[in-house]
Scaffold this active site. Structure first.
Site, PDB file in Angstrom:
ATOM      1  CD  GLU A  91       5.181  -0.814   5.503  1.00  0.00           C
ATOM      2  OE1 GLU A  91       4.766  -0.147   4.241  1.00  0.00           O
ATOM      3  OE2 GLU A  91       5.621   0.159   5.672  1.00  0.00           O
TER       4      GLU A  91
ATOM      5  CG  ASN B 253       4.516   3.061   2.043  1.00  0.00           C
ATOM      6  OD1 ASN B 253       6.093   3.259   2.087  1.00  0.00           O
ATOM      7  ND2 ASN B 253       3.470   1.904   2.830  1.00  0.00           N
TER       8      ASN B 253
ATOM      9  CG  ASP C 239       5.963  -0.630   0.139  1.00  0.00           C
ATOM     10  OD1 ASP C 239       6.226   0.906   0.940  1.00  0.00           O
ATOM     11  OD2 ASP C 239       6.718  -1.479   0.788  1.00  0.00           O
TER      12      ASP C 239
END
Length: 708
Positions: A203, A279, A324
């Protein structure tokens, strides 16, 4: 099994007759675990030697002193209180009467497994400000033990070996480049004398990899990158050269993602290490790979050689991942009869909602069916192995209300396989999420880079709309037949984010839950047989072990992880809980007890006056949900771990800026944002939180003390 390997295992079993027999607490050795012991773990079921008990990660125990017939007599044998109050996710390792476990902030503890007495504690002194680089709480999922040492990863990217007798460090190596916001929360595995560890940070814009380190020296043996880097720098392996053909644009400038932050498994006979990858970074594929592509090896299961890291095969669960939908979830190795012949399979229920059964020798898809309700794809094409997507789910231009949401149909909480009933127990969940593209995306470092509009996904204030969404948020145990690919039965929970699972030969299935109870079910039908109020939400996975002929069941209890931090009101679906960090250990006839405690709703102080400037509140809303919501919750609603900002006295005065600009609480994980946000922007956020505090006063009916 090959004859030579069969003979080798027979010799191992004979060699373990002495060391595998139960040791008394007066005659314990210290973490003398090696490959022979883990491979022959069923010869000593009194121990929990590896993260999933065995290399196949089935989380099934042959112990049967505690059964469906007597579990009602289970009582608390001992408890141990941690001095931290953040999420607990670790699976304890128990070797010959000693329990080794991690708590928050990567701290390590060794305890007497019979009494709970602390033998030693080690604090790696993770800098508090590094917490800003961890998407999902300052958690750690456990240690590995090997030949007298205890190994663990730290939130700030180190891999450390401790002496199992004293807790003193033997070696400490940095596994990351600290120019980038990596973190480690996963538990290492040790295979053939090598400590295997990955990391998190997708992220935040990093490039994923998994590495192997010599267990004796800490020297790095190999590293396998999971996404390609800048082609101009050359590729580390042929696998990376091939993977680069599935990317477009200049993805390497944004990291790419694909971090290996949790699941690993090992097949000793095939000599294959299985790695689950995460992800994309950013989530929105249009930003990292503008012309599409599969983006290998995002959201994939990869088989590599543990000696060298050499690529063998891969299976990608979500090509071109942009939701994700990680494949870092628990992988379980099962030998099972399918269509009349025995197959060596790998089973996984990743975030995307499909349950996969793969041939673990070749990576071939055997079957794949959805285990929860999904709408981003209709099914898996068995010829290509690819999901058949709804094209609208790719939110390049328009929002998409998706099932599952980024938490997935199943997150990191481990599954458990019952070899007698041939059932996989899945801690499943169903939560919707509105994916909307971030029209004003600009990459920031450090900072979360998703490429989606988090404010658009917020819980609405409208009661009818909120009630409708809350009714969709669910959690359950799914008893899944992996051969027939169907659910046999389920245990329904009020909400999601319930703990991992353990099943035993005693016909029991254990799980802690978000409502704050540790529960035993009948493993054959899900009937509830026993429960214990833990005084906090439970997200970790239980283990069972035996010392001096007496069986124990242990669980870490401590509410935390990404859902309570981020989800706001949705995190309260199972009821309001807070964090009380403990180890709870049970046995038949246990007579320990917890101190009296109950949740008390705090008093909301009168918030400061509002400016009544809609532009300022709107700007603060967008900034809050990009920079603050990942820790302090959607719409400034705390999920029970970190302070609820609506109640904060810092809203009243300049203390707000002492915290957000000057970083006076950085040692607690609350860093300064002055490099990312101006003073005016921090004031916009403050005004948004003040507005939310006024709204809370209004809906709670306590308007008499409102400051207008």
């Amino acid at each position: 099994m090959k004859p030579v390997q069969s003979a080798l295992l027979s010799l191992m079993a004979l060699a373990l007759t002495a060391c595998g027999a139960e040791k008394t607490t007066q005659d314990m050795t210290v973490a003398t675990v090696d490959a022979a012991r883990i491979l022959a773990a069923d010869q000593e079921p009194q121990n929990w030697l590896s993260h999933g008990r065995t290399y196949d990660e089935q989380r099934y125990s042959p112990l049967d002193q505690i059964t469906d017939k007597n579990v009602g007599d289970l009582g608390l044998a001992w408890h141990y209180d941690f001095d931290t109050h953040r999420g607990l996710e670790a699976t304890p390792i128990v070797v010959d009467g000693v329990m080794y476990v991690t708590g928050s902030w990567s701290r390590v503890y060794a305890l007497d497994a019979v009494t709970g007495d602390l033998l030693w504690e080690y604090d790696p002194e993770v800098p508090g400000e590094w917490a800003v680089n961890a998407c999902c709480d300052v958690v750690n999922r456990g240690v590995a033990v090997w030949q007298g040492k205890v190994y663990f990863g730290t939130l700030d990217g180190r891999l450390i070996a401790l002496d199992a007798t004293t807790g003193k460090p033997v070696w400490d190596v940095l596994t990351i480049d600290r120019k980038y916001p990596y973190s480690i929360t996963g538990a290492p595995r040790i295979v053939k004398g090598k400590v295997i560890i990955g990391n998190g940070g997708a992220e935040f814009g990093v490039r994923g990899y998994v590495g192997a380190y010599d267990a004796l020296t800490g020297e790095r043996v190999w590293r396998f990158y999971t996404v390609p880097g800048n082609p101009a720098d050359g590729f580390e392996s042929p696998a990376m050269a091939e993977a680069a053909k599935t990317w477009t644009g200049e993805w390497w400038k944004l990291g790419g993602g694909g971090t290996v932050w949790d699941s690993l498994a090992y097949d000793a006979e095939l000599d294959l290490l299985y790695v689950g990858t995460g992800n994309g970074s950013p989530w929105n594929q249009a930003l990292r790979s503008p012309d599409g592509g599969d983006n290998l090896f995002l959201s994939s299961i990869i088989a590599v050689r543990p000696d060298t890291g050499e690529y063998v095969w891969h299976y990608q669960t979500t090509p071109g991942e942009m939701w994700d939908y990680t494949a870092t979830q628990h992988m379980v190795l099962v030998d099972v009869e399918i269509d009349g012949r025995m197959r060596k399979t790998l089973m996984q229920a990743p975030k995307n909602g499909f349950f996969y059964v793969l041939d673990r020798e070749t990576g071939e898809l055997i079957s794949g069916k959805n285990y929860v309700a999904i709408n981003w794809a209709s099914h898996i094409d068995t010829k290509t192995g690819r999901p058949v997507e709804d094209p609208r789910a790719r939110y390049y231009q328009n929002p998409w209300l998706a099932f599952p949401n980024p938490l997935g149909g199943h997150n990191w909480h481990p599954m458990s396989y019952n070899p007698e009933e041939r059932i996989m127990y899945i801690p499943a969940q169903e939560v919707p999420f509105l994916y909307a593209p971030d029209k004003d995306f600009k990459a920031i470092r450090p900072g979360i880079n998703l490429g989606i509009d988090m404010a658009a996904a917020s819980m609405p204030d409208d009661k009818e709309a909120k009630d409708q969404i809350m009714s969709m948020i669910k959690g359950h145990i799914s008893a899944w037949d992996p051969v027939a690919q169907k659910e046999l039965w389920r245990v329904q929970h009020p909400g999601p984010w319930n703990g991992g699972l353990l099943n035993t030969k005693g016909k029991l299935l254990f799980q802690g839950n978000a409502a704050g109870y540790f529960v035993a079910y009948d493993a054959r039908n899900g009937a509830k047989l026993w429960s214990f109020p833990a005084q906090t939400g439970i997200v970790a996975s239980p283990v069972t072990y035996s010392v001096d002929g007496e069986q124990y069941v242990a669980i870490l209890a401590g509410w935390g992880g990404v859902f309570p931090l981020l989800a706001g009101e949705a995190a309260l679906k199972s009821g309001k809980v807070s964090n009380n960090s403990r180890i709870l250990t049970f046995k038949l006839g246990g007579r320990d007890s917890l101190p009296d405690w109950k949740y008390v709703e705090p008093e909301l102080p009168a918030p400061p006056p509002m400016t009544n400037d809609p532009r300022q509140v709107s700007a603060g809303n967008a900034l809050y949900h990009r920079f603050c919501s990942s820790c302090h919750g959607d719409k400034a609603v705390s999920g029970g771990v970190l302070p609820d900002l609506r109640y904060s006295t810092a809203l009243q005065n300049e203390v707000w800026f002492d915290i957000t600009e000057d970083g006076i609480l950085k040692e607690n994980g609350m860093v300064s944002f002055k490099d990312q946000l101006s003073g005016a922007q921090l004031e916009d956020i403050r005004q948004y939180v003040i507005e939310r505090a006024h709204y809370l006063k209004k809906i709670s009916g306590k308007t008499d003390s409102l400051s207008q």
